[in-house]
Design an enzyme around this catalytic site. Structure first.
Site, mmCIF file in Angstrom:
data_model
loop_
_atom_site.group_PDB
_atom_site.id
_atom_site.type_symbol
_atom_site.label_atom_id
_atom_site.label_comp_id
_atom_site.label_asym_id
_atom_site.label_seq_id
_atom_site.Cartn_x
_atom_site.Cartn_y
_atom_site.Cartn_z
ATOM 1 N N SER A 163 0.803 -1.236 0.000
ATOM 2 C CA SER A 163 0.000 0.000 0.000
ATOM 3 C C SER A 163 0.829 1.275 0.000
ATOM 4 O O SER A 163 0.269 2.359 -0.175
ATOM 5 C CB SER A 163 -0.951 0.006 1.185
ATOM 6 O OG SER A 163 -2.018 -0.858 0.924
ATOM 7 N N LYS A 213 0.409 3.390 -2.947
ATOM 8 C CA LYS A 213 -0.744 4.296 -3.086
ATOM 9 C C LYS A 213 -0.320 5.762 -2.996
ATOM 10 O O LYS A 213 -1.016 6.648 -3.492
ATOM 11 C CB LYS A 213 -1.800 3.955 -2.025
ATOM 12 C CG LYS A 213 -2.398 2.558 -2.236
ATOM 13 C CD LYS A 213 -3.238 2.086 -1.053
ATOM 14 C CE LYS A 213 -3.734 0.660 -1.284
ATOM 15 N NZ LYS A 213 -4.387 0.060 -0.111
ATOM 16 N N TYR A 235 -3.683 -2.704 -10.180
ATOM 17 C CA TYR A 235 -3.509 -2.503 -8.736
ATOM 18 C C TYR A 235 -2.616 -3.591 -8.108
ATOM 19 O O TYR A 235 -1.711 -3.290 -7.328
ATOM 20 C CB TYR A 235 -4.896 -2.474 -8.074
ATOM 21 C CG TYR A 235 -4.857 -2.467 -6.564
ATOM 22 C CD1 TYR A 235 -4.624 -1.296 -5.859
ATOM 23 C CD2 TYR A 235 -5.040 -3.647 -5.836
ATOM 24 C CE1 TYR A 235 -4.569 -1.289 -4.469
ATOM 25 C CE2 TYR A 235 -4.996 -3.644 -4.453
ATOM 26 C CZ TYR A 235 -4.765 -2.468 -3.777
ATOM 27 O OH TYR A 235 -4.704 -2.472 -2.408
ATOM 28 N N TYR A 240 -4.301 3.586 8.281
ATOM 29 C CA TYR A 240 -5.672 3.067 8.402
ATOM 30 C C TYR A 240 -6.268 3.397 9.773
ATOM 31 O O TYR A 240 -6.107 4.517 10.237
ATOM 32 C CB TYR A 240 -5.709 1.554 8.103
ATOM 33 C CG TYR A 240 -5.020 1.271 6.795
ATOM 34 C CD1 TYR A 240 -5.558 1.746 5.605
ATOM 35 C CD2 TYR A 240 -3.813 0.606 6.736
ATOM 36 C CE1 TYR A 240 -4.923 1.531 4.391
ATOM 37 C CE2 TYR A 240 -3.170 0.382 5.529
ATOM 38 C CZ TYR A 240 -3.733 0.848 4.368
ATOM 39 O OH TYR A 240 -3.109 0.636 3.179
ATOM 40 N N VAL A 300 1.189 -3.862 3.771
ATOM 41 C CA VAL A 300 1.117 -5.173 4.445
ATOM 42 C C VAL A 300 2.354 -6.032 4.227
ATOM 43 O O VAL A 300 2.501 -7.075 4.864
ATOM 44 C CB VAL A 300 -0.127 -6.019 4.077
ATOM 45 C CG1 VAL A 300 -1.388 -5.501 4.695
ATOM 46 C CG2 VAL A 300 -0.250 -6.207 2.598
HETATM 47 N N1 GLN Z 1 -2.051 -5.514 -1.892
HETATM 48 C C1 GLN Z 1 -2.625 -5.313 -0.588
HETATM 49 C C2 GLN Z 1 -4.134 -5.471 -0.641
HETATM 50 O O1 GLN Z 1 -4.738 -4.913 -1.479
HETATM 51 C C3 GLN Z 1 -2.260 -3.950 -0.073
HETATM 52 C C4 GLN Z 1 -2.866 -3.662 1.283
HETATM 53 C C5 GLN Z 1 -1.919 -2.980 2.218
HETATM 54 O O2 GLN Z 1 -0.717 -2.929 1.988
HETATM 55 N N2 GLN Z 1 -2.440 -2.519 3.329
HETATM 56 O O3 GLN Z 1 -4.726 -6.120 0.172
#
Ligand code: GLN
Length: 326
Positions: free
Chosen positions: A87, A90, A214, A261, A279
């Site tokens: 993420s 992003k 994505y 988050y 993650v």
């Molecule tokens: N690729 C992961 C997902 O979409 C990214 C989520 C994250 O890093 N929090 O679940």
């Protein structure tokens, strides 16, 4: 005592050099201390396993790197071991989307913390398909859809890689296709989000096209040194060809309020720096006008943010006095 950058222009070059060396030496000591504390830690969180390829990460790993606005980098631990940024990507897609669309982007995605897990589906239906912010998965899918307008997924990924490589001044940054494939096989929650967005009229491309892009953006692989360097475009101390000064401020604000988050409030309280987690166990934090910080430890806390990474960011902020608020 080293001088601030405002007065540095008035002192001889030799004094500035001595000052910079002292800062680097101090930072190295701080990072070494953090690595020692991390190595002794027995509670390292849980490695993400909903993407099979991510579950292969070694929870004993811990790396940290700090890129100063001067371009100098200090590193410690496993700072040269690659991981997928997940993420944290992003932040890069948001920078591209904001640069291209400006405020028009906010018609499709909000700027408020969600208070829910990164992959939550709940809010999306309740709020008529306008995701709370660009960092929850639903919001990131909308951002990816926006930059896909008129382009092929391959072109968007090339642009994204070009952005990251230019930001880091490192052409080795690449996508880990195994991780992208692994997530594509198991990404049913993201699939649900994309189809919900489509049903609610907030996706222009097909869900498959957006999801494929994505999953690949999340699988961009870097080590801590590369990520810290790549994050320098958010330090905001000098003109950048990649991003406007206004968008630097805006993205940092969103990182502070939404970047971890439903752990964002606690992170802001404990660390006081804008940051984005992934993650894969990575965290990119920005000390405005000073430095870009990358930390990696694959074990996650309950909110899906790196457990030791959060601890390390808190320690670094405390030892350096770096804060967005002082
Ligand atoms: N690729 C992961 C997902 O979409 C990214 C989520 C994250 O890093 N929090 O679940």
């Amino acid at each position: 005592m080293c001088l601030s950058s405002r007065t540095a222009s008035m002192v001889p070059a030799a004094a500035i050099h001595t000052c910079r060396t002292a800062i680097m030496t101090h930072l190295q000591q701080v990072l070494d201390e953090i690595v020692t504390v991390a190595a002794a830690s027995t509670d390292r969180g849980e490695v993400a396993d909903y993407v099979p390829e991510l579950s292969l990460a070694d929870p004993a790993m811990f790396g940290i790197a700090v890129a100063l606005r001067s371009g100098q980098v200090v590193e410690a631990g496993n700072a040269r071991v690659e991981f997928t940024v997940q993420s944290i990507s992003k932040v890069f897609t948001l920078a591209i989307a904001l640069g291209r669309l400006g405020d028009g982007l906010w018609r499709r995605v909000g700027r408020e913390p969600s208070g829910l897990a990164f992959n939550s589906i709940l809010q999306l239906e309740q709020e008529d398909g306008r995701p709370r912010n660009p960092f929850v998965n639903a919001g990131a899918l909308v951002v990816t859809d926006a930059i896909l307008a008129g382009s092929e997924p391959r072109e968007v990924l090339t642009e994204l890689l070009r952005f990251a490589r230019e930001a880091a001044a490192d052409d080795d940054i690449h996508i880990n296709k195994d991780v992208a494939r692994s997530e594509a096989r198991t990404g049913d929650r993201n699939r649900a989000l994309a189809h919900m967005l489509k049903a609610q009229g907030n996706l222009e491309n097909t869900p498959d096209r957006v999801l494929g892009t994505y999953f690949h953006q999340c699988a961009i692989e870097m080590n801590c040194v590369q990520l810290a360097r790549a994050g320098r475009f958010l330090i905001g101390a000098r003109e950048s060809a990649l991003i406007s000064a206004d968008n630097v401020r805006r993205i940092n604000a969103l990182m502070m309020t939404c970047g971890q988050y439903d752990g964002s409030g606690d992170f802001a309280y404990r660390v006081g720096l804008p940051a984005k987690s992934g993650v894969g166990g990575g965290i990119l934090a920005i000390s405005p006008r000073r430095a870009s910080i990358a930390i990696w430890s694959p074990g996650l806390n309950a909110q899906g943010n790196s457990k030791l990474g959060t601890m390390a960011a808190e320690m670094l902020a405390a030892r350096t006095g770096w804060s967005a608020f002082s």
